[in-house]
Design a protein around this motif. Sequence first.
Motif, PDB file in Angstrom:
ATOM      1  N   ARG A 122       0.833  -1.210   0.000  1.00 36.65           N
ATOM      2  CA  ARG A 122       0.000   0.000   0.000  1.00 36.65           C
ATOM      3  C   ARG A 122       0.878   1.274   0.000  1.00 36.65           C
ATOM      4  O   ARG A 122       0.638   2.205  -0.764  1.00 36.65           O
ATOM      5  CB  ARG A 122      -0.905  -0.003   1.244  1.00 36.65           C
ATOM      6  CG  ARG A 122      -2.016   1.055   1.212  1.00 36.65           C
ATOM      7  CD  ARG A 122      -2.642   1.289   2.591  1.00 36.65           C
ATOM      8  NE  ARG A 122      -3.045   0.069   3.297  1.00 36.65           N
ATOM      9  CZ  ARG A 122      -4.151  -0.631   3.009  1.00 36.65           C
ATOM     10  NH1 ARG A 122      -4.954  -0.230   2.061  1.00 36.65           N
ATOM     11  NH2 ARG A 122      -4.439  -1.728   3.688  1.00 36.65           N
ATOM     12  N   GLU A 123       1.902   1.244   0.854  1.00 33.17           N
ATOM     13  CA  GLU A 123       2.794   2.415   0.917  1.00 33.17           C
ATOM     14  C   GLU A 123       3.602   2.577  -0.376  1.00 33.17           C
ATOM     15  O   GLU A 123       3.815   3.692  -0.856  1.00 33.17           O
ATOM     16  CB  GLU A 123       3.738   2.291   2.124  1.00 33.17           C
ATOM     17  CG  GLU A 123       3.003   2.511   3.437  1.00 33.17           C
ATOM     18  CD  GLU A 123       3.779   2.002   4.652  1.00 33.17           C
ATOM     19  OE1 GLU A 123       3.557   2.541   5.736  1.00 33.17           O
ATOM     20  OE2 GLU A 123       4.594   1.053   4.518  1.00 33.17           O
ATOM     21  N   LEU A 124       4.018   1.459  -0.913  1.00 31.62           N
ATOM     22  CA  LEU A 124       4.764   1.521  -2.175  1.00 31.62           C
ATOM     23  C   LEU A 124       3.878   2.124  -3.268  1.00 31.62           C
ATOM     24  O   LEU A 124       4.311   2.981  -4.050  1.00 31.62           O
ATOM     25  CB  LEU A 124       5.236   0.113  -2.566  1.00 31.62           C
ATOM     26  CG  LEU A 124       6.043  -0.006  -3.859  1.00 31.62           C
ATOM     27  CD1 LEU A 124       7.334   0.813  -3.782  1.00 31.62           C
ATOM     28  CD2 LEU A 124       6.390  -1.471  -4.158  1.00 31.62           C
ATOM     29  N   HIS A 125       2.634   1.687  -3.287  1.00 30.34           N
ATOM     30  CA  HIS A 125       1.657   2.192  -4.257  1.00 30.34           C
ATOM     31  C   HIS A 125       1.547   3.718  -4.134  1.00 30.34           C
ATOM     32  O   HIS A 125       1.570   4.444  -5.140  1.00 30.34           O
ATOM     33  CB  HIS A 125       0.313   1.503  -3.964  1.00 30.34           C
ATOM     34  CG  HIS A 125      -0.781   1.830  -4.930  1.00 30.34           C
ATOM     35  ND1 HIS A 125      -1.981   2.367  -4.524  1.00 30.34           N
ATOM     36  CD2 HIS A 125      -0.859   1.711  -6.266  1.00 30.34           C
ATOM     37  CE1 HIS A 125      -2.758   2.554  -5.578  1.00 30.34           C
ATOM     38  NE2 HIS A 125      -2.105   2.160  -6.654  1.00 30.34           N
ATOM     39  N   ALA A 126       1.459   4.197  -2.902  1.00 36.82           N
ATOM     40  CA  ALA A 126       1.328   5.651  -2.689  1.00 36.82           C
ATOM     41  C   ALA A 126       2.598   6.376  -3.139  1.00 36.82           C
ATOM     42  O   ALA A 126       2.540   7.402  -3.826  1.00 36.82           O
ATOM     43  CB  ALA A 126       1.038   5.939  -1.217  1.00 36.82           C
TER      44      ALA A 126
END
Length: 633
Positions: free
Chosen positions: A91-95
């Motif tokens: 999720r953080e990588l996506h952001a």
Amino acid sequence: MSNPQGYAEFYRRSVEDRDAFWTEQAGLVDWHKPFDRVCNEDSPPFARWFEGGLTNLCHNAVDRHLKDRADQNALIYVSTETDIERIYSFRELHAEVQRMAAVLKGQGVKKGDRVLIYMPMIPEATFAMLACARIGAIHSVVFGGFASHSLANRIDDASPVAIVSADAGSRGGKVVEYKPLLDEAIRLSTHKPGSVVLVDRGLAPMNLVPGRDHDYAALREQHLDAQIPCEWMASTDISYTIYTSGTTGKPKGVQRDTGGYLVALAASMKHIFMGAPGETYFSTSDIGWVVGHSYIVYGPLIAGMATILYEGLPIRPDGGVWWRLVEKYKVTVMFSAPTAVRVLKKQDPAYLQQYDLSSLKALFLAGEPLDEPTARWISDGLGVPIIDNYWQTESGWPILTIANGVEKKPSKFGSPGVPMYGYRVKLLHEATGEELTGADEKGVVVIEGPTPPGFMQTVWKDDARFVNTYWKSIPGKLVYSTFDWGIRDKDGYFYILGRTDDVINVAGHRLGTREIEESISSHANVAEVAVVGVADQLKGQVAMAFVVAKDSSALGDDASKLRLEGEIMKRVDEQLGAVARPARVRFVSVLPKTRSGKLLRRAIQAVCEGRDPGDLTTMDDPAALQQIRDLLA
Ligand code: AMP
């Protein structure tokens, strides 16, 4: 997929029932629109894979996993240079990737534009690669710390709209400033990029050029909630270019597609690397090299694995640092290079016992020949299979190895293994082009087209160079030459004997320097060796050996050096015959290598022959070459 019929049948299908086979592999990834042609080989040697299909590398590496594993580890960043350890979930990588994508778009980057990435091993480097893939820009990662002149050549070749860089890298605790090198490169280049985005790590001061240079943190702040959808790319659209190592003069941009590369990586993660979603992959390479592209960034993430991005040396703070990470993050698959293992071999072997390494399933090694003593040492120490794999920047994934994910098969020491599915690997006679089918016959390792998915499409902006350099070196045949010598044993295992261009000719006998090195390194007191051919009035060439001794305390005086030299010569005599015996064996404390660990044989050879060693920008430690100069003086 279980393969009850074993690897032989799996391989057979990959070449004889090609379309069905690769359609199955293509099912491992997401397609926005299915392809309508598996392989277009209408104009050989060009192969176009999965035509008509639309997909995106970033979608498959990141977005696709949000459904099932948003909160699992995706990127594990460990820097023993700056003592930072930081984990990003999917999720953080996506952001972060969307923030970087928004920043790049804001700098005017559009689909098909090039973005040059000149970065140390920091998370933003990964974000930048994935952001480019996301918006359809072509990334060109240049190894961080390359000298200005080489960087300028690459800027001119890639003509990037934007460059992503940082204030500095760090190596062995020493700050390497990137910004001055980049400024000088842009001054030297004919093409001037409109925008430079800089990550400020706080390692070195930076002077920002007004209008051109931008601070990444400030731009990122403006896009914290960015939602940038994936651009659906044609399978045959270019994903990236990467310049081949060791090239002199005009750099050669290896160009890769999107869909073929995606499928090749997904298939390799399953059949070769045996990685499963939720597990952790640790490749010790650098994003500046092809291994970093395929098996730090894209491959593990496509497979839904966490990937470790490691900045630092293998022996700092101590020789146990990698094993500490294996224990801490329960690494299941590790990928490194023989040269790194040889460095570790000089450390206290107790480090291997200090950590719980039970999560590890296998260690993959590639990039150079894996000598038997090194393979045995690490195999005994880790107690897991050591899997040699042979490939090139051009191929993007292994050409020869053992596909243990398809059928468990023993590795043979000294051999990277057998041809991987999709690769029609042959041995040809260098002069006649005749195929060599007998056991242990030595020939040039070639690949018959069409090359499999993931293989280079062409040389960036230079189809003619692609065809002429790679496909026309064997008389009368259109085949891809690896420029490596090889043999195949009676069981079909290949052995790589060195570059065809490293060949030496002693009194009419053709010898691979690698064969001599293999023999020398079997001596108990040899840690590393480089053999080069040096011009000789009588014999055409003679072999010269430079050896790093395992125990240099035994070489205190000239007599003991002569004794070891004699022993080594005797061993070569015994194993290969007197013709291969080096004229001299000299002892050094370190060998000249590129930062990716390849021996700079040509530079050594030039020094031995009193010539200019040429472009040394890829050299790790200039003092190494100086030692050889001093010895010969
Ligand atoms: P690069 O494109 O820089 O990765 O270099 C590719 C070359 O490295 C090959 O053509 C081989 O000469 C050598 N190489 C890579 N992997 C292996 C291996 N497993 N065994 C022997 N040589 C290798």
